[in-house]
Write a protein that holds these residues in place. Structure first.
Motif, short mmCIF file in Angstrom:
data_model
loop_
_atom_site.label_atom_id
_atom_site.label_comp_id
_atom_site.label_asym_id
_atom_site.label_seq_id
_atom_site.Cartn_x
_atom_site.Cartn_y
_atom_site.Cartn_z
N ARG A 148 0.85 -1.20 0.00
CA ARG A 148 0.00 0.00 0.00
C ARG A 148 0.89 1.26 0.00
NH1 ARG A 148 -3.02 2.99 4.06
NH2 ARG A 148 -1.16 2.68 5.35
N VAL A 149 0.60 2.18 -0.91
CA VAL A 149 1.40 3.40 -1.03
C VAL A 149 0.47 4.61 -1.13
CG1 VAL A 149 3.41 2.31 -2.10
CG2 VAL A 149 1.54 3.13 -3.55
N PHE A 150 1.08 5.79 -0.94
CA PHE A 150 0.40 7.06 -1.12
C PHE A 150 1.09 7.86 -2.22
CE2 PHE A 150 -0.14 6.25 3.53
CZ PHE A 150 -1.52 6.09 3.53
N ALA A 151 0.34 8.76 -2.86
CA ALA A 151 0.97 9.73 -3.76
C ALA A 151 1.69 10.78 -2.94
CB ALA A 151 -0.08 10.37 -4.67
N GLY A 152 1.05 11.25 -1.87
CA GLY A 152 1.71 12.20 -0.98
C GLY A 152 0.87 13.42 -0.67
N TRP A 153 1.48 14.29 0.14
CA TRP A 153 0.84 15.51 0.64
C TRP A 153 1.76 16.69 0.33
CZ3 TRP A 153 0.66 10.76 2.73
CH2 TRP A 153 -0.58 10.25 3.10
N PRO A 154 1.44 17.46 -0.70
CA PRO A 154 2.29 18.61 -1.04
C PRO A 154 2.05 19.77 -0.09
CG PRO A 154 0.37 18.57 -2.46
CD PRO A 154 0.28 17.32 -1.61
N PRO A 155 3.01 20.68 0.01
CA PRO A 155 2.76 21.91 0.78
C PRO A 155 1.58 22.67 0.18
CG PRO A 155 5.09 21.68 0.27
CD PRO A 155 4.38 20.64 -0.54
N GLN A 156 0.90 23.42 1.01
CA GLN A 156 -0.28 24.15 0.55
C GLN A 156 0.07 25.05 -0.64
OE1 GLN A 156 -2.20 26.39 3.64
NE2 GLN A 156 -4.00 26.89 2.40
N GLY A 157 -0.75 24.97 -1.67
CA GLY A 157 -0.56 25.79 -2.87
C GLY A 157 0.44 25.23 -3.87
N LYS A 158 0.98 24.04 -3.60
CA LYS A 158 2.02 23.47 -4.46
C LYS A 158 1.56 22.22 -5.22
CE LYS A 158 5.64 26.09 -3.31
NZ LYS A 158 6.56 26.75 -4.26
N ARG A 159 0.27 21.92 -5.14
CA ARG A 159 -0.20 20.66 -5.71
C ARG A 159 0.13 20.53 -7.20
NH1 ARG A 159 -4.12 18.29 -8.69
NH2 ARG A 159 -4.78 16.19 -8.02
N GLU A 160 -0.28 21.50 -7.99
CA GLU A 160 -0.10 21.39 -9.44
C GLU A 160 1.37 21.37 -9.82
OE1 GLU A 160 -2.55 20.63 -11.41
OE2 GLU A 160 -3.83 20.69 -9.62
N GLU A 161 2.19 22.13 -9.09
CA GLU A 161 3.62 22.17 -9.37
C GLU A 161 4.30 20.84 -9.08
OE1 GLU A 161 7.60 24.32 -7.49
OE2 GLU A 161 5.63 25.27 -7.22
N LEU A 162 3.89 20.18 -8.00
CA LEU A 162 4.60 18.98 -7.55
C LEU A 162 3.96 17.67 -7.99
CD1 LEU A 162 5.53 20.06 -3.91
CD2 LEU A 162 7.00 20.02 -5.93
N LEU A 163 2.77 17.72 -8.56
CA LEU A 163 2.11 16.49 -8.98
C LEU A 163 2.92 15.69 -10.00
CD1 LEU A 163 -0.37 14.70 -8.71
CD2 LEU A 163 -1.52 16.11 -10.43
N PRO A 164 3.53 16.31 -11.01
CA PRO A 164 4.35 15.52 -11.94
C PRO A 164 5.51 14.82 -11.25
CG PRO A 164 3.84 17.66 -12.88
CD PRO A 164 3.42 17.72 -11.45
N THR A 165 6.05 15.43 -10.20
CA THR A 165 7.14 14.79 -9.44
C THR A 165 6.63 13.54 -8.74
OG1 THR A 165 8.24 16.91 -9.07
CG2 THR A 165 8.80 15.11 -7.58
N ALA A 166 5.43 13.62 -8.17
CA ALA A 166 4.84 12.45 -7.51
C ALA A 166 4.61 11.32 -8.51
CB ALA A 166 3.54 12.83 -6.83
N VAL A 167 4.16 11.67 -9.70
CA VAL A 167 3.97 10.66 -10.76
C VAL A 167 5.30 10.01 -11.10
CG1 VAL A 167 3.35 10.31 -13.18
CG2 VAL A 167 1.89 11.73 -11.71
N LYS A 168 6.34 10.82 -11.24
CA LYS A 168 7.67 10.30 -11.59
C LYS A 168 8.18 9.31 -10.56
CE LYS A 168 11.52 12.35 -10.63
NZ LYS A 168 12.70 13.25 -10.52
N TYR A 169 8.05 9.65 -9.30
CA TYR A 169 8.56 8.75 -8.25
C TYR A 169 7.70 7.49 -8.13
CZ TYR A 169 12.35 11.65 -6.65
OH TYR A 169 13.56 12.33 -6.59
N MET A 170 6.42 7.60 -8.41
CA MET A 170 5.58 6.40 -8.40
C MET A 170 5.96 5.49 -9.56
SD MET A 170 3.33 5.01 -6.46
CE MET A 170 2.70 6.41 -5.52
N GLU A 171 6.30 6.08 -10.69
CA GLU A 171 6.76 5.28 -11.82
C GLU A 171 8.03 4.51 -11.46
OE1 GLU A 171 5.15 8.10 -15.53
OE2 GLU A 171 7.17 8.36 -14.72
#
Length: 276
Positions: A107-130
Motif C-alpha cells: 500500500r502506497v500514497f501519492a503524498g501531501w504537497p505543501p499548501q498551494g504546491k499541488r499542481e507544481e509537484l504532482l508531476p514529481t509524484a507521478v515520476k517517483y511512483m513510476e
C-alpha cells in the motif's frame, strides 16, 4: 463470488504504541477474530531482520493468515528531491519486506504537497511512483495506491483515476479506501463505483460503531453494493478508526480498539454474507 477478509494493523495503533500488543500478538488477535489476512503498517513490524520477517510469516501461516499487504507511509509530495528519494527508498524497503513475507501488495500514497504546491509537484509524484513501480515489477508485487484527503494529491475519485492513468503501469492499481472520498466527491458511492476498474485492494473504513453494528458516516450497505456489483474479488481489509473519535487519552483509545474492533469484524462478516 469469492472474498478475502483482512484488517490493517492501524486498527490497533494506540495499543501498539502503548506496548499492549506487538507484531506477533497482532497476528494472533486477527486470527482469533476469524480473519484470513493481516496488513502490516511498517511501523508495526518490530524488526526488519530477515529472520524476524520469516518468523512473522510462519506465525501467520500457522494461524491460517496471509499477509495481505505491507504498508509504508510514504510521501512523494516533498519540495526537496532528497526527501522524495528517501521516501522512494522506504517504499522499496516495503517491497522487499513484502517479498520476504509473501505479500502480493504494497500500500502506497501519492503524498501531501505543501499548501498551494499541488499542481507544481504532482508531476514529481507521478515520476517517483513510476520509479517505485519499476522496482515492484521486478519482484512481482503490485503497489496499491490509496487516495487520501487531508491535503493530499488524491482527495477524490477523479484525481485518483487520473494519477493511475498518468503512471500507466499494471503494477500500480488502487487501494480503494471506502471512506476517503467522503466530503470530496459529490456522491462518494458513485466515486467508489467509478474507481472499481482500477481497484485491486480495498480498505473498508469503519468509524464509530455501536454494539448493534450501527455505524457513523458511511452507508456500508451501499459500499458493499458497489463491491459486489463490480464482482470485486480482492482483499477487503477492515480499517477501524472509531478510537479516533473518542475523547480521551491513549489508554482509553486502546481500550476502544479492543472493545469495538470485534464488533466491526462481526458487522463486516454479516455484510459479506449478505452481498457475497
Amino acid at each position: 463470488m469469492s472474498y478475502k477478509l483482512s484488517a490493517i494493523t492501524w486498527c490497533h495503533h494506540y495499543s501498539f504504541e502503548l506496548g499492549k500488543i506487538d507484531d506477533m500478538g497482532l497476528i494472533d488477535l486477527y486470527a482469533k477474530e476469524g480473519l484470513g489476512g493481516i496488513e502490516f503498517i511498517m511501523e508495526h513490524i518490530k524488526s526488519f531482520d530477515k529472520g524476524h520477517l520469516l518468523a512473522l510469516k510462519k506465525r501467520a501461516n500457522d494461524n491460517g493468515l496471509e499477509i495481505s499487504a505491507i504498508s509504508p507511509g510514504n510521501n512523494f509530495g516533498n519540495e526537496k528531491d532528497k526527501d522524495n528519494k528517501s521516501n522512494l527508498e522506504y517504499v522499496k524497503k516495503g517491497i522487499d519486506t513484502a517479498e520476504i513475507m509473501g505479500a502480493a501488495n504494497v500500500r502506497v500514497f501519492a503524498g501531501w504537497p505543501p499548501q498551494g504546491k499541488r499542481e507544481e509537484l504532482l508531476p514529481t509524484a507521478v515520476k517517483y511512483m513510476e520509479e517505485a513501480a519499476l522496482y515492484a515489477e521486478k519482484k512481482g508485487i503490485t503497489l496499491v495506491l490509496e487516495p487520501h484527503n487531508g491535503g493530499g494529491f488524491l482527495p477524490d475519485s477523479a484525481s485518483s483515476i487520473k494519477f493511475i492513468e498518468d503512471v500507466n503501469s499494471p503494477y500500480v492499481r488502487l487501494n480503494l479506501d471506502t471512506g476517503n472520498y467522503l466530503g470530496h466527491d459529490k456522491d462518494p458511492y458513485e466515486g467508489l463505483k467509478n474507481s472499481m476498474k482500477y481497484t485491486l485492494y480495498c480498505h473498508l473504513k469503519v468509524h464509530t460503531i455501536d454494539k448493534s453494528g450501527k455505524t457513523s458516516d458511511f452507508d456500508l450497505d451501499k459500499v458493499f453494493q458497489v463491491l459486489s456489483g463490480a464482482d470485486y474479488r480482492g482483499w477487503i481489509a477492515l480499517e477501524y478508526e472509531g478510537q479516533e473519535f473518542l475523547n480521551g487519552e491513549k489508554p482509553e483509545k486502546s481500550a476502544n480498539e479492543y472493545e469495538y474492533f470485534p464488533v466491526a469484524v462481526k458487522k463486516t462478516k454479516e455484510l459479506i454474507k449478505k452481498y457475497y
